[in-house]
Design a protein around this motif. Structure first.
Motif, PDB file in Angstrom:
ATOM      1  N   PHE A 276       0.827  -1.205   0.000  1.00 22.91           N
ATOM      2  CA  PHE A 276       0.000   0.000   0.000  1.00 22.91           C
ATOM      3  C   PHE A 276       0.862   1.255   0.000  1.00 22.91           C
ATOM      4  CE2 PHE A 276      -2.644  -3.336   1.835  1.00 22.91           C
ATOM      5  CZ  PHE A 276      -3.827  -3.193   1.119  1.00 22.91           C
ATOM      6  N   ASP A 277       1.956   1.209   0.753  1.00 25.06           N
ATOM      7  CA  ASP A 277       2.845   2.366   0.805  1.00 25.06           C
ATOM      8  C   ASP A 277       3.449   2.678  -0.560  1.00 25.06           C
ATOM      9  OD1 ASP A 277       2.324   2.518   3.492  1.00 25.06           O
ATOM     10  OD2 ASP A 277       4.170   1.490   4.108  1.00 25.06           O
ATOM     11  N   SER A 278       3.513   1.653  -1.427  1.00 26.27           N
ATOM     12  CA  SER A 278       4.074   1.837  -2.773  1.00 26.27           C
ATOM     13  C   SER A 278       3.000   2.176  -3.795  1.00 26.27           C
ATOM     14  CB  SER A 278       4.811   0.558  -3.206  1.00 26.27           C
ATOM     15  OG  SER A 278       5.835   0.233  -2.299  1.00 26.27           O
ATOM     16  N   ASN A 279       1.804   2.526  -3.310  1.00 27.58           N
ATOM     17  CA  ASN A 279       0.679   2.873  -4.189  1.00 27.58           C
ATOM     18  C   ASN A 279       0.289   1.711  -5.107  1.00 27.58           C
ATOM     19  OD1 ASN A 279       0.371   5.565  -3.214  1.00 27.58           O
ATOM     20  ND2 ASN A 279       2.117   6.199  -4.469  1.00 27.58           N
ATOM     21  N   LEU A 280       0.436   0.508  -4.602  1.00 33.80           N
ATOM     22  CA  LEU A 280      -0.010  -0.676  -5.307  1.00 33.80           C
ATOM     23  C   LEU A 280      -1.206  -1.261  -4.575  1.00 33.80           C
ATOM     24  CD1 LEU A 280       3.463  -2.358  -5.943  1.00 33.80           C
ATOM     25  CD2 LEU A 280       2.062  -1.169  -7.647  1.00 33.80           C
ATOM     26  N   SER A 281      -1.938  -2.108  -5.247  1.00 36.86           N
ATOM     27  CA  SER A 281      -3.085  -2.768  -4.628  1.00 36.86           C
ATOM     28  C   SER A 281      -2.851  -4.272  -4.614  1.00 36.86           C
ATOM     29  CB  SER A 281      -4.367  -2.458  -5.412  1.00 36.86           C
ATOM     30  OG  SER A 281      -4.647  -1.082  -5.393  1.00 36.86           O
ATOM     31  N   PRO A 282      -3.035  -4.933  -3.471  1.00 40.61           N
ATOM     32  CA  PRO A 282      -2.844  -6.392  -3.424  1.00 40.61           C
ATOM     33  C   PRO A 282      -3.791  -7.088  -4.399  1.00 40.61           C
ATOM     34  CG  PRO A 282      -3.131  -5.469  -1.221  1.00 40.61           C
ATOM     35  CD  PRO A 282      -3.476  -4.388  -2.179  1.00 40.61           C
ATOM     36  N   ASN A 283      -3.308  -8.121  -5.033  1.00 41.65           N
ATOM     37  CA  ASN A 283      -4.167  -8.915  -5.904  1.00 41.65           C
ATOM     38  C   ASN A 283      -4.479 -10.247  -5.243  1.00 41.65           C
ATOM     39  OD1 ASN A 283      -1.826 -10.402  -6.168  1.00 41.65           O
ATOM     40  ND2 ASN A 283      -1.482  -9.888  -8.314  1.00 41.65           N
ATOM     41  N   ILE A 284      -5.112 -11.126  -5.981  1.00 46.40           N
ATOM     42  CA  ILE A 284      -5.527 -12.406  -5.404  1.00 46.40           C
ATOM     43  C   ILE A 284      -4.321 -13.211  -4.933  1.00 46.40           C
ATOM     44  CG2 ILE A 284      -5.548 -13.569  -7.650  1.00 46.40           C
ATOM     45  CD1 ILE A 284      -7.982 -14.168  -4.710  1.00 46.40           C
ATOM     46  N   ASN A 285      -3.191 -13.118  -5.662  1.00 46.30           N
ATOM     47  CA  ASN A 285      -1.982 -13.836  -5.245  1.00 46.30           C
ATOM     48  C   ASN A 285      -1.447 -13.302  -3.922  1.00 46.30           C
ATOM     49  OD1 ASN A 285      -1.986 -15.513  -7.473  1.00 46.30           O
ATOM     50  ND2 ASN A 285      -0.784 -14.109  -8.710  1.00 46.30           N
ATOM     51  N   SER A 286      -1.559 -11.986  -3.729  1.00 46.90           N
ATOM     52  CA  SER A 286      -1.091 -11.380  -2.479  1.00 46.90           C
ATOM     53  C   SER A 286      -1.860 -11.948  -1.288  1.00 46.90           C
ATOM     54  CB  SER A 286      -1.260  -9.857  -2.528  1.00 46.90           C
ATOM     55  OG  SER A 286      -0.707  -9.305  -3.693  1.00 46.90           O
ATOM     56  N   TYR A 287      -3.177 -11.940  -1.408  1.00 41.39           N
ATOM     57  CA  TYR A 287      -4.002 -12.418  -0.305  1.00 41.39           C
ATOM     58  C   TYR A 287      -3.827 -13.919  -0.079  1.00 41.39           C
ATOM     59  CZ  TYR A 287      -6.382  -7.923   0.048  1.00 41.39           C
ATOM     60  OH  TYR A 287      -6.660  -6.609   0.262  1.00 41.39           O
ATOM     61  N   ASN A 288      -3.752 -14.686  -1.160  1.00 42.49           N
ATOM     62  CA  ASN A 288      -3.560 -16.131  -1.000  1.00 42.49           C
ATOM     63  C   ASN A 288      -2.225 -16.449  -0.336  1.00 42.49           C
ATOM     64  OD1 ASN A 288      -6.027 -16.719  -2.119  1.00 42.49           O
ATOM     65  ND2 ASN A 288      -5.234 -17.223  -4.143  1.00 42.49           N
ATOM     66  N   THR A 289      -1.189 -15.695  -0.711  1.00 42.45           N
ATOM     67  CA  THR A 289       0.125 -15.900  -0.094  1.00 42.45           C
ATOM     68  C   THR A 289       0.089 -15.530   1.381  1.00 42.45           C
ATOM     69  OG1 THR A 289       1.165 -15.383  -2.225  1.00 42.45           O
ATOM     70  CG2 THR A 289       2.580 -15.377  -0.280  1.00 42.45           C
ATOM     71  N   LEU A 290      -0.642 -14.474   1.699  1.00 42.01           N
ATOM     72  CA  LEU A 290      -0.790 -14.049   3.094  1.00 42.01           C
ATOM     73  C   LEU A 290      -1.490 -15.144   3.908  1.00 42.01           C
ATOM     74  CD1 LEU A 290      -0.044 -11.350   4.540  1.00 42.01           C
ATOM     75  CD2 LEU A 290      -2.434 -10.694   4.286  1.00 42.01           C
ATOM     76  N   ILE A 291      -2.575 -15.672   3.374  1.00 38.88           N
ATOM     77  CA  ILE A 291      -3.297 -16.745   4.064  1.00 38.88           C
ATOM     78  C   ILE A 291      -2.409 -17.976   4.214  1.00 38.88           C
ATOM     79  CG2 ILE A 291      -5.203 -18.388   3.820  1.00 38.88           C
ATOM     80  CD1 ILE A 291      -6.865 -16.124   2.636  1.00 38.88           C
ATOM     81  N   ALA A 292      -1.657 -18.316   3.151  1.00 40.18           N
ATOM     82  CA  ALA A 292      -0.759 -19.472   3.218  1.00 40.18           C
ATOM     83  C   ALA A 292       0.263 -19.304   4.336  1.00 40.18           C
ATOM     84  CB  ALA A 292      -0.052 -19.661   1.882  1.00 40.18           C
ATOM     85  N   GLY A 293       0.754 -18.087   4.521  1.00 37.76           N
ATOM     86  CA  GLY A 293       1.703 -17.823   5.602  1.00 37.76           C
ATOM     87  C   GLY A 293       1.078 -18.048   6.967  1.00 37.76           C
ATOM     88  N   TYR A 294      -0.152 -17.593   7.134  1.00 31.51           N
ATOM     89  CA  TYR A 294      -0.844 -17.801   8.412  1.00 31.51           C
ATOM     90  C   TYR A 294      -1.135 -19.279   8.653  1.00 31.51           C
ATOM     91  CZ  TYR A 294      -1.577 -12.744   8.801  1.00 31.51           C
ATOM     92  OH  TYR A 294      -1.389 -11.390   8.916  1.00 31.51           O
ATOM     93  N   VAL A 295      -1.475 -20.012   7.590  1.00 23.76           N
ATOM     94  CA  VAL A 295      -1.721 -21.452   7.732  1.00 23.76           C
ATOM     95  C   VAL A 295      -0.437 -22.158   8.152  1.00 23.76           C
ATOM     96  CG1 VAL A 295      -2.280 -23.561   6.477  1.00 23.76           C
ATOM     97  CG2 VAL A 295      -3.642 -21.505   6.100  1.00 23.76           C
ATOM     98  N   THR A 296       0.683 -21.788   7.531  1.00 26.32           N
ATOM     99  CA  THR A 296       1.968 -22.395   7.876  1.00 26.32           C
ATOM    100  C   THR A 296       2.320 -22.154   9.342  1.00 26.32           C
ATOM    101  OG1 THR A 296       2.759 -22.084   5.608  1.00 26.32           O
ATOM    102  CG2 THR A 296       4.431 -22.483   7.291  1.00 26.32           C
ATOM    103  N   ALA A 297       1.989 -20.959   9.820  1.00 27.15           N
ATOM    104  CA  ALA A 297       2.307 -20.594  11.213  1.00 27.15           C
ATOM    105  C   ALA A 297       1.199 -20.990  12.193  1.00 27.15           C
ATOM    106  CB  ALA A 297       2.562 -19.093  11.305  1.00 27.15           C
ATOM    107  N   TRP A 298       0.149 -21.641  11.686  1.00 29.82           N
ATOM    108  CA  TRP A 298      -0.982 -22.069  12.514  1.00 29.82           C
ATOM    109  C   TRP A 298      -1.618 -20.883  13.246  1.00 29.82           C
ATOM    110  CZ3 TRP A 298      -1.255 -27.620  14.675  1.00 29.82           C
ATOM    111  CH2 TRP A 298      -0.814 -28.525  13.710  1.00 29.82           C
TER     112      TRP A 298
END
Length: 536
Positions: A276-298
């Protein structure tokens, strides 16, 4: 057209950037080439000609792109410029609009490569197949060759051989593009040949290809595939120092994946904020990667929070998101939520997602679901033989034992013996003992113990004690006392509890002489006598 700063052929459409950096569209129709500008006219054209592909205005005069009727909140000018200049993926639009004829030709090449023996490292066959299509694969814009590499992603070694064929063509004057080198670097990383990935990165510069964000992204990805996190981050620092390059959304997505895989959640969240600080918008890959990280960390709460934000935001969950949530719910043993998510992607999971089927089996085995056995058995039917894992038998043994389903338990025990699976967990062994005990199946317990001894399974004293109790309840006293010798053979010496089992069995059956004999043995072994023995 040659004087334009950049152009990309998208089937019969060419997007260009004019002298004032505004987006224009060239349409090649029956009456020749037409220039369409400004954005409002482009919007009208795309609505009329493409319909579902592009629709609507972003509110600031910039057309926004829609995919399958769902809005992807990025302006079209940003998408086109990203694909033409940004180094995210040079063929995002090209691959969607390369035309049916060209797409079929590439599909034919893939079939010939995969089915014609080229996957067996037959260089001559591979070269012959590619030479036969060199006219389209060596086209100046590189679209066909890049799409071919994309379609070979299931066969990374083959894709790398195809890329090396193009490298040899370059020695004869065929031009190579940075997009092609990006693919080559990525595939080198996937086949764990990191030295080749670094070599290709340097070679691209040697061939006069200006280093782009795409090349840096590819090298970061190659290091990530090989677990070289520090080197991947070092490449990111080099990218930031490059004067004409800047991180793109793909760059940040790679960083999200790096930190997510490493369970560095604080760093992952900092990268997400940096998008967001770079004036970009997360896409579906961004959110999926974020969720995958949380799943990995339980981190289940954060996983669900991110998913909820997607449901309420402009980027909607896709099937990959639901697969990630299904994995998370399975690991968290949230069976009810797991089942609801499973219904959304059931057809896909049943056919392709073997790892998720195993995760669901594990979740059911560790749950208290009333119908868990039925659900487990249905899922097991979906597993190909080669995808079956030894630990599944161990879990099934415990489930059937807890449900007192002796036949199912013994079938799983037999499969475990057949596969040379060794149970090393005392809790599983005790579940087996308890099931046999509750079913009063002492002879079956006797057979199991002998098999477990031979197979090297984890033995415990309670295994033998249970057998003694069961023999005693049936007044099979000689067999009861013979168990002591079996125990000692495996270094389980009699304890006070061992003598108490003998004592109580003889008391119950009125065998006074044997009672006195056991009391004498207890005294000799240094154990205190039971209180009720004084009244004998």
């Amino acid at each position: 057209m040659r004087s334009s700063p950049c152009w990309k052929l998208v089937n019969s459409l060419i997007f260009i950037k004019g002298p004032t950096n505004n987006l224009r569209l060239l349409c090649m129709g029956d009456k020749g080439i037409s220039l369409i500008s400004p954005t409002s006219n482009i919007e009208f054209f795309l609505r009329r000609e493409i319909g579902f592909g592009f629709y609507g205005n972003g509110g600031n005069g910039d057309l926004r792109c829609f995919c399958m009727g769902k809005e992807q909140q990025q302006p079209l000018s940003k998408i086109v410029s990203s694909n033409c200049f940004g180094g995210i993926s040079s063929t995002g639009l090209d691959k969607q609009r390369i035309g049916e004829e060209l797409s079929n030709q590439i599909a034919k090449v893939v079939d010939e490569l995969v089915g014609g023996g080229a996957t067996d490292n037959d260089a001559e066959k591979l070269s012959a197949i590619l030479e036969g299509q060199s006219a389209i694969l060596n086209s100046p814009d590189g679209t066909a060759f890049i799409v071919l590499l994309d379609r070979l992603k299931t066969w990374p070694h083959l894709a790398l051989e195809v890329f090396n064929w193009k490298r040899k063509q370059a020695n004869s004057g065929v031009q190579m593009l940075y997009e092609e080198y990006s693919k080559g670097i990525m595939y080198a990383g996937r086949v764990k040949n990191i030295d080749l990935a670094v070599e290709l990165f340097s070679e691209a510069n040697t061939r006069g290809i200006k280093r782009s964000t795409s090349l840096y992204n590819a090298l970061m990805t190659a290091y990530m595939y090989n677990g070289l996190i520090k080197k991947s981050l070092a490449v990111f620092e080099d990218l930031k120092r490059e004067a004409h390059c800047r991180p793109t959304l793909v760059t940040y997505n790679i960083l999200l994946s790096i930190f997510g895989r490493s369970m560095l959640i604080d760093h992952m969240e900092m990268v997400y904020k940096a998008i967001f600080d770079s004036n970009l918008s997360p896409n579906i890959n961004s959110y999926n990667t974020l969720i995958a990280g949380y799943v990995t960390a339980w981190m289940w709460d954060d996983m669900e929070r991110t998913f909820k934000n997607m449901e309420e935001g402009p980027v909607r969950p896709d099937y990959c998101t639901h697969l990630l949530m299904l994995r998370g719910y399975a690991h968290a043993r949230m069976v009810e939520k797991m089942e609801k998510t499973y219904e959304l992607v059931r057809d896909l999971v049943d056919k392709k997602e073997v790892a998720l089927i195993r995760a669901m089996i594990c979740a059911y085995c560790k749950s208290s679901d009333a119908d868990r056995v039925k659900k487990i058995e249905r899922l097991i039917q979906l597993l190909p033989e080669e995808e079956y894992r030894p630990w599944i038998d161990v879990l099934l043994i415990r489930v059937y034992a807890q449900e007192d389903m002796v036949e199912g338990m013994e079938d799983s025990i037999y499969r475990a013996f057949e596969r040379n699976t060794i149970v090393a967990t005392v809790s599983v062994m005790r579940s087996i003992i308890s099931s046999y005990f509750r079913c009063n199946a002492v002879d079956k317990l006797e057979v199991f113990i002998k098999q477990a001894e031979f197979a090297g399974w984890r033995l415990c004293r309670s295994l033998y004690h249970s057998k003694m109790v069961m023999y005693g309840s049936l007044n099979r006293f000689p067999e009861m006392e013979s168990v002591i010798g079996e125990m000692e053979a495996f270094n389980f010496h009699p304890t006070k509890k061992t003598f108490l089992i003998l004592y109580k069995s003889y008391v119950k059956s009125g065998q006074r002489n044997d009672v006195l004999r056991i009391l004498g043995a207890m005294c000799k072994a240094g154990f205190s006598l039971p209180l009720d023995a004084l009244s004998l």
